[in-house]
Write a protein that holds these residues in place. Sequence first.
Motif, short mmCIF file in Angstrom:
data_model
loop_
_atom_site.label_atom_id
_atom_site.label_comp_id
_atom_site.label_asym_id
_atom_site.label_seq_id
_atom_site.Cartn_x
_atom_site.Cartn_y
_atom_site.Cartn_z
N MET A 1 0.85 -1.18 0.00
CA MET A 1 0.00 0.00 0.00
C MET A 1 0.89 1.24 0.00
O MET A 1 1.77 1.38 0.86
N ILE A 2 0.68 2.12 -0.98
CA ILE A 2 1.51 3.32 -1.12
C ILE A 2 0.68 4.54 -0.74
O ILE A 2 -0.42 4.75 -1.27
N LEU A 3 1.19 5.33 0.18
CA LEU A 3 0.55 6.58 0.60
C LEU A 3 1.39 7.74 0.09
O LEU A 3 2.48 8.00 0.59
N ASP A 4 0.87 8.44 -0.92
CA ASP A 4 1.58 9.59 -1.48
C ASP A 4 1.21 10.84 -0.69
O ASP A 4 0.17 10.90 -0.03
N GLU A 5 2.08 11.87 -0.76
CA GLU A 5 1.89 13.10 0.00
C GLU A 5 1.62 12.78 1.47
O GLU A 5 0.71 13.32 2.11
N ALA A 6 2.44 11.89 2.02
CA ALA A 6 2.20 11.39 3.38
C ALA A 6 2.31 12.47 4.44
O ALA A 6 1.73 12.34 5.52
N GLY A 7 3.04 13.53 4.16
CA GLY A 7 3.17 14.60 5.14
C GLY A 7 1.86 15.29 5.45
O GLY A 7 1.72 15.91 6.51
N MET A 8 0.88 15.20 4.55
CA MET A 8 -0.41 15.85 4.77
C MET A 8 -1.41 14.93 5.47
O MET A 8 -2.55 15.32 5.70
N ALA A 9 -1.00 13.70 5.79
CA ALA A 9 -1.92 12.76 6.44
C ALA A 9 -2.05 13.09 7.93
O ALA A 9 -1.05 13.32 8.62
N ARG A 10 -3.28 13.09 8.41
CA ARG A 10 -3.52 13.34 9.83
C ARG A 10 -3.12 12.10 10.65
O ARG A 10 -3.09 10.98 10.15
N THR A 11 -2.84 12.34 11.91
CA THR A 11 -2.43 11.25 12.80
C THR A 11 -3.49 10.15 12.85
O THR A 11 -3.18 8.96 12.79
N ASP A 12 -4.76 10.54 12.97
CA ASP A 12 -5.84 9.54 13.04
C ASP A 12 -5.88 8.69 11.78
O ASP A 12 -6.09 7.47 11.84
N ASP A 13 -5.70 9.33 10.62
CA ASP A 13 -5.72 8.58 9.36
C ASP A 13 -4.52 7.63 9.27
O ASP A 13 -4.64 6.50 8.80
N PHE A 14 -3.36 8.11 9.72
CA PHE A 14 -2.18 7.26 9.73
C PHE A 14 -2.41 6.03 10.61
O PHE A 14 -2.04 4.90 10.25
N ALA A 15 -3.01 6.25 11.77
CA ALA A 15 -3.26 5.14 12.69
C ALA A 15 -4.16 4.09 12.04
O ALA A 15 -3.92 2.88 12.18
N GLN A 16 -5.18 4.53 11.32
CA GLN A 16 -6.06 3.57 10.65
C GLN A 16 -5.33 2.80 9.57
O GLN A 16 -5.54 1.59 9.41
N LEU A 17 -4.45 3.48 8.82
CA LEU A 17 -3.70 2.80 7.77
C LEU A 17 -2.75 1.76 8.36
O LEU A 17 -2.60 0.65 7.83
N VAL A 18 -2.09 2.12 9.46
CA VAL A 18 -1.18 1.17 10.10
C VAL A 18 -1.95 -0.04 10.62
O VAL A 18 -1.51 -1.19 10.48
N ASP A 19 -3.13 0.19 11.19
CA ASP A 19 -3.96 -0.93 11.66
C ASP A 19 -4.33 -1.85 10.49
O ASP A 19 -4.27 -3.08 10.61
N LEU A 20 -4.73 -1.26 9.37
CA LEU A 20 -5.09 -2.06 8.20
C LEU A 20 -3.89 -2.87 7.70
O LEU A 20 -4.02 -4.05 7.34
N ALA A 21 -2.73 -2.21 7.66
CA ALA A 21 -1.53 -2.90 7.19
C ALA A 21 -1.19 -4.09 8.08
O ALA A 21 -0.81 -5.16 7.59
N GLU A 22 -1.33 -3.92 9.39
CA GLU A 22 -1.02 -5.02 10.30
C GLU A 22 -2.06 -6.13 10.19
O GLU A 22 -1.71 -7.31 10.21
N GLN A 23 -3.32 -5.76 10.05
CA GLN A 23 -4.37 -6.77 9.96
C GLN A 23 -4.22 -7.64 8.72
O GLN A 23 -4.46 -8.85 8.75
N HIS A 24 -3.83 -7.01 7.60
CA HIS A 24 -3.78 -7.73 6.33
C HIS A 24 -2.36 -8.13 5.92
O HIS A 24 -2.17 -8.67 4.83
N GLN A 25 -1.39 -7.86 6.81
CA GLN A 25 0.01 -8.18 6.51
C GLN A 25 0.47 -7.51 5.22
O GLN A 25 1.13 -8.10 4.37
#
Length: 378
Positions: A1-25
């Motif tokens: 999963m590639i997140l472009d313009e990552a500097g503009m991502a909010r902390t809450d959104d980052f947390a959700q993406l990390v959770d998804l990445a861990e859940q789905h490996q």
Amino acid sequence: MILDEAGMARTDDFAQLVDLAEQHQWRLVAVGDPAQLPAVGRGGVFAHWCDTLPHHRLDTPRRFTEPWEADASLALRDGDPTAADTYGEHGRLHSIHPALVAAAIADVHQAQVGRGRTVAITTNTADMARTLNTEIQRRLDRHDPRRHRSDRRTLADGTHVVVGDTVATRRNDPSFLTDRGDPVRNRHTWNVTALIADGSLTVTHPDRGTVTLPGGYVDRHVELGWAVTGYGNQGDTVDIGLAILEPGTTRNHAYVALTRGRLANNAWIPDPIGIADPATALAEIIDRTPRASSALATQAALHRAAGVEAPWGLGRERPAQTRTPLKPDRPNQTSPPAPPTPALSELDEKVAAMQARFDRLQGAPTRETPDLDRGLSR
């Protein structure tokens, strides 16, 4: 999963993406520039990752035609105020009375578009963008009388749009797909090709394709789009970049605004008195940065202030022997165990030392070691 313009991502959104990445490996790859504009809201995670985790950095700009401009962009990014002198020496900085900004930008925009060039106009505020858009539209109306006889569609901010205008969509809506399958996103710009009787707009973009926006969406989430704020232009590459560096502009914004154009980037600095040196004004902007700090980065700073070494997850790089991918490279590969958690007594000592340091700085009496288990179920 590639997140472009990552500097503009909010902390809450980052947390959700990390959770998804861990859940789905999955592997999560964050791409961006922490020196550009930060998130709207709580952010700073990407910048913290860049400070504390292994990463790849591309440090050779390839966008610019002029080699000096590539070097100046890096100096601007790094907060070197001498970059302002470089831009000034090459005639890229202009001091102007605020009342004349719209006319000057509209003139340059019209001239460059007339030469077949693409142009990005970057402002610091939505109000300035609206003023510039209105002036550009007025110039188009004056030079093409047919526009006066065309149907017009009023937008939410009181401006209007006709066929041929550039607009920006201001809300993500994945239910609206172009004929190429791209969803409509916030801050995308489009050219209007048709006004439909029910209030809908048909818009197109050379890369994203064509889509018809329903009247209800147009009423609330469409505005003129020749000039936009830095958040709207951050990912764009054009021929000519025009920047308006208003009062309160930060280095992050100036860095984005002055790096959109391949051929040239110019900045106008409003000066109501007429005595300001634009290079000096830009140097002051370069010293002004609002780089967002994540909660982890703030904790790390508190550890440093207390003279206590931060755990690897806060302010220093994770030990190499414990660095593992989210997903094993081979099916039978197992991840090494996580680093051991420090004993509670060690944490107690660190917290007490940090608190004592703060108390001494504030002249407060030293407190007892806090009970970290208080309130926790056993």
